[in-house]
Design a protein around this motif. Structure first.
Motif, mmCIF file in Angstrom:
data_model
loop_
_atom_site.group_PDB
_atom_site.id
_atom_site.type_symbol
_atom_site.label_atom_id
_atom_site.label_comp_id
_atom_site.label_asym_id
_atom_site.label_seq_id
_atom_site.Cartn_x
_atom_site.Cartn_y
_atom_site.Cartn_z
ATOM 1 N N ILE A 10 0.838 -1.205 0.000
ATOM 2 C CA ILE A 10 0.000 0.000 0.000
ATOM 3 C C ILE A 10 0.868 1.249 0.000
ATOM 4 C CG2 ILE A 10 -1.614 1.359 1.401
ATOM 5 C CD1 ILE A 10 -3.009 -1.251 2.080
ATOM 6 N N ALA A 11 1.930 1.256 0.796
ATOM 7 C CA ALA A 11 2.829 2.408 0.842
ATOM 8 C C ALA A 11 3.430 2.669 -0.536
ATOM 9 C CB ALA A 11 3.932 2.184 1.869
ATOM 10 N N GLY A 12 3.826 1.623 -1.229
ATOM 11 C CA GLY A 12 4.375 1.767 -2.569
ATOM 12 C C GLY A 12 3.352 2.275 -3.563
ATOM 13 N N ASP A 13 2.135 1.721 -3.495
ATOM 14 C CA ASP A 13 1.069 2.154 -4.409
ATOM 15 C C ASP A 13 0.672 3.598 -4.181
ATOM 16 O OD1 ASP A 13 1.033 -0.349 -5.534
ATOM 17 O OD2 ASP A 13 -0.802 -1.004 -4.525
ATOM 18 N N MET A 14 0.672 4.040 -2.911
ATOM 19 C CA MET A 14 0.258 5.400 -2.580
ATOM 20 C C MET A 14 1.419 6.393 -2.647
ATOM 21 S SD MET A 14 -2.310 4.628 0.637
ATOM 22 C CE MET A 14 -2.490 6.353 1.012
ATOM 23 N N GLY A 15 2.643 5.900 -2.757
ATOM 24 C CA GLY A 15 3.797 6.780 -2.760
ATOM 25 C C GLY A 15 3.986 7.482 -1.428
ATOM 26 N N THR A 16 3.768 6.743 -0.347
ATOM 27 C CA THR A 16 3.865 7.302 0.999
ATOM 28 C C THR A 16 4.785 6.429 1.847
ATOM 29 O OG1 THR A 16 2.558 8.138 2.856
ATOM 30 C CG2 THR A 16 1.809 6.096 1.853
ATOM 31 N N PHE A 18 5.921 3.888 5.038
ATOM 32 C CA PHE A 18 5.385 2.693 5.675
ATOM 33 C C PHE A 18 4.513 3.077 6.870
ATOM 34 C CE2 PHE A 18 5.550 -0.741 8.787
ATOM 35 C CZ PHE A 18 5.280 -1.856 8.014
ATOM 36 N N ILE A 19 4.950 4.061 7.659
ATOM 37 C CA ILE A 19 4.213 4.489 8.862
ATOM 38 C C ILE A 19 2.842 5.051 8.491
ATOM 39 C CG2 ILE A 19 4.232 6.069 10.841
ATOM 40 C CD1 ILE A 19 6.204 3.719 11.070
ATOM 41 N N ALA A 20 2.794 5.884 7.451
ATOM 42 C CA ALA A 20 1.506 6.456 7.021
ATOM 43 C C ALA A 20 0.570 5.363 6.517
ATOM 44 C CB ALA A 20 1.725 7.511 5.945
ATOM 45 N N ALA A 21 1.109 4.414 5.763
ATOM 46 C CA ALA A 21 0.292 3.310 5.263
ATOM 47 C C ALA A 21 -0.188 2.428 6.412
ATOM 48 C CB ALA A 21 1.078 2.486 4.248
ATOM 49 N N LYS A 22 0.681 2.228 7.422
ATOM 50 C CA LYS A 22 0.302 1.429 8.591
ATOM 51 C C LYS A 22 -0.841 2.097 9.342
ATOM 52 C CE LYS A 22 2.121 -0.643 12.791
ATOM 53 N NZ LYS A 22 3.266 -0.804 13.674
ATOM 54 N N ARG A 23 -0.772 3.422 9.514
ATOM 55 C CA ARG A 23 -1.862 4.151 10.169
ATOM 56 C C ARG A 23 -3.160 3.985 9.390
ATOM 57 N NH1 ARG A 23 1.667 9.216 10.906
ATOM 58 N NH2 ARG A 23 2.813 8.680 12.788
ATOM 59 N N PHE A 24 -3.068 4.054 8.056
ATOM 60 C CA PHE A 24 -4.262 3.870 7.213
ATOM 61 C C PHE A 24 -4.867 2.488 7.415
ATOM 62 C CE2 PHE A 24 -5.936 1.988 3.323
ATOM 63 C CZ PHE A 24 -7.058 2.777 3.151
ATOM 64 N N VAL A 25 -4.025 1.452 7.352
ATOM 65 C CA VAL A 25 -4.517 0.077 7.492
ATOM 66 C C VAL A 25 -5.139 -0.137 8.868
ATOM 67 C CG1 VAL A 25 -3.800 -2.349 7.622
ATOM 68 C CG2 VAL A 25 -2.973 -0.902 5.763
ATOM 69 N N GLU A 26 -4.493 0.362 9.919
ATOM 70 C CA GLU A 26 -5.032 0.199 11.268
ATOM 71 C C GLU A 26 -6.335 0.971 11.440
ATOM 72 O OE1 GLU A 26 -1.641 1.232 13.640
ATOM 73 O OE2 GLU A 26 -0.821 -0.809 13.506
ATOM 74 N N SER A 27 -6.435 2.152 10.846
ATOM 75 C CA SER A 27 -7.680 2.923 10.890
ATOM 76 C C SER A 27 -8.795 2.178 10.146
ATOM 77 C CB SER A 27 -7.471 4.304 10.270
ATOM 78 O OG SER A 27 -8.684 4.996 10.188
ATOM 79 N N PHE A 28 -8.451 1.611 8.997
ATOM 80 C CA PHE A 28 -9.418 0.828 8.224
ATOM 81 C C PHE A 28 -9.917 -0.361 9.042
ATOM 82 C CE2 PHE A 28 -10.425 -2.604 5.240
ATOM 83 C CZ PHE A 28 -11.371 -1.976 4.436
ATOM 84 N N GLN A 29 -9.007 -1.069 9.707
ATOM 85 C CA GLN A 29 -9.387 -2.214 10.533
ATOM 86 C C GLN A 29 -10.317 -1.805 11.673
ATOM 87 O OE1 GLN A 29 -5.378 -3.613 11.484
ATOM 88 N NE2 GLN A 29 -5.780 -5.491 10.335
#
Length: 93
Positions: A10-16, A18-29
């Motif tokens: 996700i971090a690679g796809d969004m160009g962001t 790892f920490i920002a992508a991790k926050r997104f995934v945890e928020s989604f969960q």
């Protein structure tokens, strides 16, 4: 794919980061968990729907001992894939 690999993708796809992508995934969960706990259905257009289903009490057998046991009522989560998701995963076969 485990959670760390998923976050990295996700971090690679969004160009962001790892920490920002991790926050997104945890928020989604958290959001999905809270919505399903309140018996809401989550419909992601062209991807699929997550919804809860009540299961009643039913007799089962303990596989180790063969002893009959009654399984208490519970709520499970179901996923119904959307048309485009099914087409995408079956296109590669």
């Amino acid at each position: 794919m485990n959670k760390a690999e998923f976050i990295t993708q996700i971090a690679g796809d969004m160009g962001t980061t790892f920490i920002a992508a991790k926050r997104f995934v945890e928020s989604f969960q958290r959001t999905v968990t809270n919505a399903l706990a309140e018996d809401d259905m989550i419909a992601l257009h062209n991807f699929g729907c997550l919804y809860t289903r009540k299961q009643g009490e039913r007799p089962v057998r303990n596989p180790k001992t063969g002893e009959p046991v009654t399984l208490v009522p519970r709520t499970t989560v179901r996923f119904k894939p959307g048309k485009l998701l099914l087409e995408a995963i079956n296109k590669h076969k």
